[in-house]
Design a protein around this motif. Structure first.
Motif, PDB file in Angstrom:
ATOM      1  N   VAL A  21       0.835  -1.201   0.000  1.00 15.86           N
ATOM      2  CA  VAL A  21       0.000   0.000   0.000  1.00 15.86           C
ATOM      3  C   VAL A  21       0.871   1.253   0.000  1.00 15.86           C
ATOM      4  N   ASP A  22       1.947   1.242   0.796  1.00 21.71           N
ATOM      5  CA  ASP A  22       2.857   2.392   0.814  1.00 21.71           C
ATOM      6  C   ASP A  22       3.505   2.611  -0.549  1.00 21.71           C
ATOM      7  N   GLN A  25       0.955   4.152  -2.877  1.00 23.78           N
ATOM      8  CA  GLN A  25       0.728   5.557  -2.560  1.00 23.78           C
ATOM      9  C   GLN A  25       1.875   6.433  -3.031  1.00 23.78           C
ATOM     10  N   ASP A  26       3.088   5.919  -2.953  1.00 28.14           N
ATOM     11  CA  ASP A  26       4.255   6.711  -3.349  1.00 28.14           C
ATOM     12  C   ASP A  26       4.392   6.811  -4.867  1.00 28.14           C
ATOM     13  N   ASN A  29       0.234   7.841  -6.806  1.00 29.23           N
ATOM     14  CA  ASN A  29      -0.619   8.853  -6.199  1.00 29.23           C
ATOM     15  C   ASN A  29      -1.319   9.708  -7.252  1.00 29.23           C
ATOM     16  N   PHE A  32      -4.450   7.829  -8.372  1.00 28.26           N
ATOM     17  CA  PHE A  32      -5.517   7.886  -7.374  1.00 28.26           C
ATOM     18  C   PHE A  32      -6.136   9.283  -7.313  1.00 28.26           C
ATOM     19  N   SER A 150      -7.323   4.644   2.501  1.00 31.04           N
ATOM     20  CA  SER A 150      -5.896   4.971   2.397  1.00 31.04           C
ATOM     21  C   SER A 150      -5.579   5.654   1.078  1.00 31.04           C
ATOM     22  N   PHE A 151      -6.217   5.223   0.003  1.00 30.97           N
ATOM     23  CA  PHE A 151      -5.929   5.775  -1.317  1.00 30.97           C
ATOM     24  C   PHE A 151      -6.721   7.039  -1.622  1.00 30.97           C
ATOM     25  N   ARG A 153      -8.957   8.760   0.823  1.00 27.75           N
ATOM     26  CA  ARG A 153      -9.416   9.468   2.018  1.00 27.75           C
ATOM     27  C   ARG A 153     -10.915   9.233   2.237  1.00 27.75           C
TER      28      ARG A 153
END
Length: 321
Positions: A21-22, A25-26, A29, A32, A150-151, A153
């Motif tokens: 997941v991290d 997100q990095d 992003n 998303f 997480s992706f 909000r």
């Protein structure tokens, strides 16, 4: 003893998932953010469109559609049910819920139906996607909210994403089932006439599989509605927020009213979508009629060629005369 220690060793699945997941997100992003902005804009436009007519006008329009599709009893239920939602002062929240369900169901169908077609045409793809569908159907719905939040909000978008993942499997499974259940003799007859796989799919398999496919679409909509309350927990607007607020405050009456509004919307959508599948069952064309419609152009071309050949032969003068 060493093998026993290896078996009993803790597998850090949670750490692997969090690392994945991290990484997403990095590195993704931007994707998303684009999905969040696009779905937010689409939801706002659809909510505005649904809220543009007055409740009485909207109820009349939907009642007329229900009358044309299901008859006067369904039209009466639709009209009175929508008026009841307006009387309970839940109209705006009902339109927000309807928008969330329609967008989520549309995305799930647009992904699920082509995936089902591919699964029906390729056993390898079917074997690959089947475990994923099992995972999507058996995983508790609340778990989908964690990566969605997480992706994306809080808000309507994570609710849509979780709803799409939760509601998509029936569209894939029933589309594959419907195409596989098409009579092989019909497909072989189409192949004998020289039809391409594309024409067989769109002119024979999909029309004959329509009742099963529409049953899948119906299930997608029902599962999407079942996610309304859960989506309300992460800030998705609509009737789910009313239900969740009533649960947290133990307000039974308010929760019942919001739940009743969800039931009315569910019944209307269920009856309207199920009618599309039943129509094809009652008026299914025969094999001869379908093949005649499918290959009318080829038959006409062959007939014209034969007619021209006969005309030329009749005009030919024998050599001895």
């Amino acid at each position: 003893m060493t093998s026993l220690v290896v078996v009993l060793a803790h597998i850090p699945i949670a750490d692997w998932v969090e690392d994945a997941v991290d990484w997403l997100q990095d590195n993704l992003n931007w994707l998303f953010t684009w999905i969040n902005d696009s779905l937010t804009w689409l939801n706002e436009r659809l909510v505005d469109l649904l809220g543009w007519p007055t409740p009485i006008v909207f109820a009349i329009i939907l009642a007329v559609i229900a009358w044309r599709i299901r008859g006067w009893m369904m039209a009466l239920f639709t009209f009175l049910g929508l008026l009841l939602i307006d009387n309970l002062e839940l109209w705006d929240h009902a339109m927000e819920t309807l928008s969330l369900v329609l967008i989520s169901a549309l995305i799930a169908v647009l992904i699920g139906v082509p995936s089902g077609i591919m699964a029906a045409r390729s056993r390898l793809f079917s074997a690959i996607i089947r475990p994923q569908l099992d995972f999507m159907q058996t995983m508790p719905a609340f778990v989908y909210l964690i990566p969605a939040v997480s992706f994306f909000r809080l808000g309507v978008v994570p609710g849509m994403v979780a709803t799409v993942v939760f509601a998509m499997p029936p569209a894939v499974r029933l589309t594959e089932l419907g195409i596989r259940q098409v009579d092989e003799e019909v497909v072989e007859a189409g192949q004998a006439f020289g039809a391409s796989p594309r024409r067989i799919l769109f002119k024979i398999q999909l029309p004959l599989a329509r009742p099963t496919i529409m049953a899948g679409v119906n299930q997608v909509i029902m599962l999407a509605l079942s996610m309304v309350v859960i989506a309300g927990m992460i800030g998705a607007p609509g009737l789910g927020t009313d239900v969740y607020s009533a649960v947290t405050r133990v307000r039974i009456g308010v929760g019942f009213e919001a739940g009743l509004a969800v039931v009315i919307i569910a019944v209307i959508l269920d009856r309207l979508t199920s009618a599309f599948g039943s129509d094809s069952q009652t008026s299914k064309p025969s094999l001869g009629a379908r093949l005649a419609q499918l290959f009318s152009k080829e038959t006409t071309a062959q007939a014209e060629a034969t007619r021209d050949a006969e005309s030329d032969s009749s005009q030919t003068v024998p050599a001895g005369q």
